[in-house]
Enzyme design. Structure first.
Site, PDB file in Angstrom:
ATOM      1  CB  VAL A 138     -14.435 -35.316  40.869  1.00  0.00           C
ATOM      2  CG1 VAL A 138     -14.507 -35.095  42.365  1.00  0.00           C
ATOM      3  CG2 VAL A 138     -13.957 -36.720  40.529  1.00  0.00           C
TER       4      VAL A 138
ATOM      5  CG  ASN B 113      -8.601 -38.847  48.483  1.00  0.00           C
ATOM      6  OD1 ASN B 113      -7.606 -39.544  48.656  1.00  0.00           O
ATOM      7  ND2 ASN B 113      -9.842 -39.308  48.704  1.00  0.00           N
TER       8      ASN B 113
ATOM      9  CB  SER C 238      -0.610 -43.676  42.492  1.00  0.00           C
ATOM     10  OG  SER C 238      -0.056 -44.980  42.601  1.00  0.00           O
TER      11      SER C 238
ATOM     12  CE1 TYR D 197      -5.595 -45.377  40.794  1.00  0.00           C
ATOM     13  CE2 TYR D 197      -3.350 -46.238  40.863  1.00  0.00           C
ATOM     14  CZ  TYR D 197      -4.412 -45.590  41.477  1.00  0.00           C
ATOM     15  OH  TYR D 197      -4.280 -45.152  42.769  1.00  0.00           O
TER      16      TYR D 197
ATOM     17  CB  ALA E  91      -2.235 -43.398  31.603  1.00  0.00           C
ATOM     18  CB  SER E  92      -5.495 -41.588  35.533  1.00  0.00           C
ATOM     19  OG  SER E  92      -5.271 -42.318  36.730  1.00  0.00           O
ATOM     20  CE  LYS E  93      -4.447 -41.944  41.272  1.00  0.00           C
ATOM     21  NZ  LYS E  93      -5.220 -40.951  42.043  1.00  0.00           N
TER      22      LYS E  93
ATOM     23  CB  ILE F 182      -2.104 -46.800  51.428  1.00  0.00           C
ATOM     24  CG1 ILE F 182      -1.065 -45.846  50.798  1.00  0.00           C
ATOM     25  CG2 ILE F 182      -2.666 -46.223  52.723  1.00  0.00           C
ATOM     26  CD1 ILE F 182       0.209 -45.629  51.596  1.00  0.00           C
TER      27      ILE F 182
HETATM   28  P1  NAI Z   1     -11.329 -45.547  48.309  1.00  0.00           P
HETATM   29  O1  NAI Z   1     -11.968 -46.290  47.191  1.00  0.00           O
HETATM   30  O2  NAI Z   1     -11.311 -46.146  49.675  1.00  0.00           O
HETATM   31  O3  NAI Z   1     -11.969 -44.074  48.408  1.00  0.00           O
HETATM   32  C1  NAI Z   1     -12.185 -43.285  47.285  1.00  0.00           C
HETATM   33  C2  NAI Z   1     -13.355 -42.362  47.541  1.00  0.00           C
HETATM   34  O4  NAI Z   1     -13.569 -41.592  46.340  1.00  0.00           O
HETATM   35  C3  NAI Z   1     -14.658 -43.112  47.834  1.00  0.00           C
HETATM   36  O5  NAI Z   1     -15.305 -42.534  48.954  1.00  0.00           O
HETATM   37  C4  NAI Z   1     -15.470 -42.919  46.554  1.00  0.00           C
HETATM   38  O6  NAI Z   1     -16.876 -42.886  46.752  1.00  0.00           O
HETATM   39  C5  NAI Z   1     -14.948 -41.574  46.061  1.00  0.00           C
HETATM   40  N1  NAI Z   1     -15.159 -41.386  44.623  1.00  0.00           N
HETATM   41  C6  NAI Z   1     -14.941 -42.289  43.633  1.00  0.00           C
HETATM   42  N2  NAI Z   1     -15.294 -41.753  42.446  1.00  0.00           N
HETATM   43  C7  NAI Z   1     -15.729 -40.501  42.680  1.00  0.00           C
HETATM   44  C8  NAI Z   1     -16.241 -39.470  41.864  1.00  0.00           C
HETATM   45  N3  NAI Z   1     -16.384 -39.621  40.532  1.00  0.00           N
HETATM   46  N4  NAI Z   1     -16.610 -38.291  42.430  1.00  0.00           N
HETATM   47  C9  NAI Z   1     -16.497 -38.124  43.777  1.00  0.00           C
HETATM   48  N5  NAI Z   1     -16.017 -39.076  44.607  1.00  0.00           N
HETATM   49  C10 NAI Z   1     -15.659 -40.258  44.072  1.00  0.00           C
HETATM   50  O7  NAI Z   1      -9.837 -45.223  47.805  1.00  0.00           O
HETATM   51  P2  NAI Z   1      -8.490 -44.922  48.618  1.00  0.00           P
HETATM   52  O8  NAI Z   1      -7.672 -46.147  48.635  1.00  0.00           O
HETATM   53  O9  NAI Z   1      -8.774 -44.218  49.875  1.00  0.00           O
HETATM   54  O10 NAI Z   1      -7.776 -43.925  47.579  1.00  0.00           O
HETATM   55  C11 NAI Z   1      -7.862 -42.515  47.678  1.00  0.00           C
HETATM   56  C12 NAI Z   1      -6.900 -41.924  46.655  1.00  0.00           C
HETATM   57  O11 NAI Z   1      -5.586 -42.390  46.890  1.00  0.00           O
HETATM   58  C13 NAI Z   1      -7.247 -42.297  45.214  1.00  0.00           C
HETATM   59  O12 NAI Z   1      -6.988 -41.201  44.362  1.00  0.00           O
HETATM   60  C14 NAI Z   1      -6.261 -43.421  44.933  1.00  0.00           C
HETATM   61  O13 NAI Z   1      -5.997 -43.538  43.557  1.00  0.00           O
HETATM   62  C15 NAI Z   1      -5.048 -42.957  45.709  1.00  0.00           C
HETATM   63  N6  NAI Z   1      -4.096 -44.017  46.059  1.00  0.00           N
HETATM   64  C16 NAI Z   1      -4.460 -45.085  46.842  1.00  0.00           C
HETATM   65  C17 NAI Z   1      -3.523 -46.054  47.171  1.00  0.00           C
HETATM   66  C18 NAI Z   1      -3.861 -47.219  48.043  1.00  0.00           C
HETATM   67  O14 NAI Z   1      -2.977 -48.079  48.253  1.00  0.00           O
HETATM   68  N7  NAI Z   1      -5.058 -47.333  48.586  1.00  0.00           N
HETATM   69  C19 NAI Z   1      -2.152 -45.987  46.661  1.00  0.00           C
HETATM   70  C20 NAI Z   1      -1.886 -44.830  45.851  1.00  0.00           C
HETATM   71  C21 NAI Z   1      -2.835 -43.889  45.583  1.00  0.00           C
END
Ligand code: NAI
Length: 242
Positions: free
Chosen positions: A57, A83, A136, A149, A151-153, A182
Site C-alpha cells: 500500500v 486496514n 486506533s 504508530y 502519529a500515523s493513526k 483486540i
Molecule cells: P495483522 O498484522 O494481523 O494484519 C495486518 C495485515 O496487513 C497483514 O496481512 C499484513 O501482511 C498486511 N500488510 C502489512 N503491511 C502491508 C503493506 N505495506 N501493504 C499491504 N498489506 C500490508 O494486524 P491486525 O492486528 O489485524 O491489524 C489490522 C489493522 O488494525 C492495522 O491497521 C492495525 O494498526 C489496526 N489495529 C489493530 C489493533 C489490535 O489490537 N490488533 C488495535 C488497533 C488498531
C-alpha cells in the site's frame, strides 16, 4: 436484482482485515483482498469466493497497477477498507528515523495512496463510494513506545475527516474505526503481566475480537449509516470516552 457490491480490503489476509472480509462477504459483497503476499491473500479469498491481489500500500506504482487491475476485472470499487498496518515499537529516544518513517509510510501514506487511486479511478466517476479507515485509539490518546504508530493513526483520523469533507458532494462517505486492544497475533504475543496491565484500563475487562471490529465496519459501509461521514467509531470496551 442488485449487483454485488465490490469491497476491497487492504491487509485482508489475516487478523482484523480477514474478519472484515468475512463479514462483508456474509453481508453479500464480493470481497477483494489485497495484501503483501499473493498466496496468503488467495488463501483468505478462496473460501469467500473473492479475489486476491498482491500490493504494497505504500508503493504508488504497485497501488495504481492493482487498482487498474481490480477495475478491469471487477468493473468498479464500491467499498474500500484501508486496514493494512504495521507496528515498530520503541521509546522515542531509541526510535530510528527509519522505523518512524516506515510506519508512517504504510499506515498513513498507504491510506492516502490507496484512497486517492480508488476515488479517482472509480468512486468519483460512479458518484458513489464508501471508505472506512482502520485507525486506533492510540491515535486519539497516544501510547508510550508508539510515537510512530500513534502519529500515523492520528494522521489517519485527520485524513478521514478531510476526505469526508472533500468527497461528500460526490456521494462518497469516509469514516474511521478506532479499535482498542483486540485479540490478534499481535496481542497473543504479549505476556500475561502486560495483558493484566491493559485489562485494568478497559472498563469491560476484556479484549475485543476482530469480529467486533468487523461489525462496526459493516455498519459504516451499510445504508444504516447513510447520514454518517467524517466520524471515528471507537471500538474499545469503554477505554476512551468523550
Ligand atoms: P495483522 O498484522 O494481523 O494484519 C495486518 C495485515 O496487513 C497483514 O496481512 C499484513 O501482511 C498486511 N500488510 C502489512 N503491511 C502491508 C503493506 N505495506 N501493504 C499491504 N498489506 C500490508 O494486524 P491486525 O492486528 O489485524 O491489524 C489490522 C489493522 O488494525 C492495522 O491497521 C492495525 O494498526 C489496526 N489495529 C489493530 C489493533 C489490535 O489490537 N490488533 C488495535 C488497533 C488498531
Amino acid at each position: 436484482m442488485d449487483k454485488k457490491k465490490i469491497a476491497v480490503i487492504t491487509g485482508g489476509a489475516q487478523g482484523i482485515g480477514l474478519a472484515i472480509a468475512k463479514n462483508l462477504s456474509d453481508a453479500g459483497c464480493r470481497v477483494v483482498i489485497v495484501d503483501l503476499d499473493k498466496e496468503a491473500a488467495q488463501a483468505a479469498a478462496t473460501p469467500l469466493e473473492g479475489a486476491a491481489y498482491a500490493a504494497d500500500v505504500s508503493d504508488e506504482n504497485s497501488v495504481e497497477k492493482t487498482i487498474d487491475e481490480i477495475i478491469e476485472n471487477e468493473g468498479r470499487i464500491d467499498i474500500l477498507v484501508n486496514n493494512a498496518g504495521i507496528t515498530k515499537d520503541s521509546l522515542l529516544v531509541r526510535m530510528s528515523m527509519e522505523d518512524f518513517s516506515k510506519v508512517i509510510d504504510i499506515n498513513l501514506s498507504g491510506v492516502f495512496n490507496f484512497s486517492r487511486s480508488a476515488v479517482k479511478k472509480s468512486m468519483m466517476r460512479n458518484r458513489t463510494g464508501n471508505i472506512v479507515n482502520i485507525a486506533s485509539v492510540v491515535g486519539l490518546i497516544g501510547n508510550p513506545g508508539q510515537a510512530n504508530y500513534s502519529a500515523s493513526k492520528a494522521g489517519v483520523i485527520a485524513l478521514t475527516k478531510t476526505m469526508a469533507k472533500e468527497l461528500a458532494g460526490r456521494g462518497i462517505r469516509v469514516n474511521a474505526v478506532a479499535p482498542g486492544f483486540i485479540e490478534t497475533r499481535m496481542t497473543d504475543a504479549l505476556s500475561d503481566k502486560v495483558k493484566e496491565g491493559f485489562l485494568k484500563n478497559i472498563p469491560m475487562r476484556r479484549l475485543g475480537t476482530p469480529e467486533e471490529v468487523a461489525k462496526a465496519v459493516g455498519f459504516l459501509v451499510s445504508e444504516d449509516s447513510s447520514y454518517i461521514t467524517g466520524q471515528v467509531l471507537v471500538v474499545d470496551g469503554g477505554m476512551v470516552t468523550g
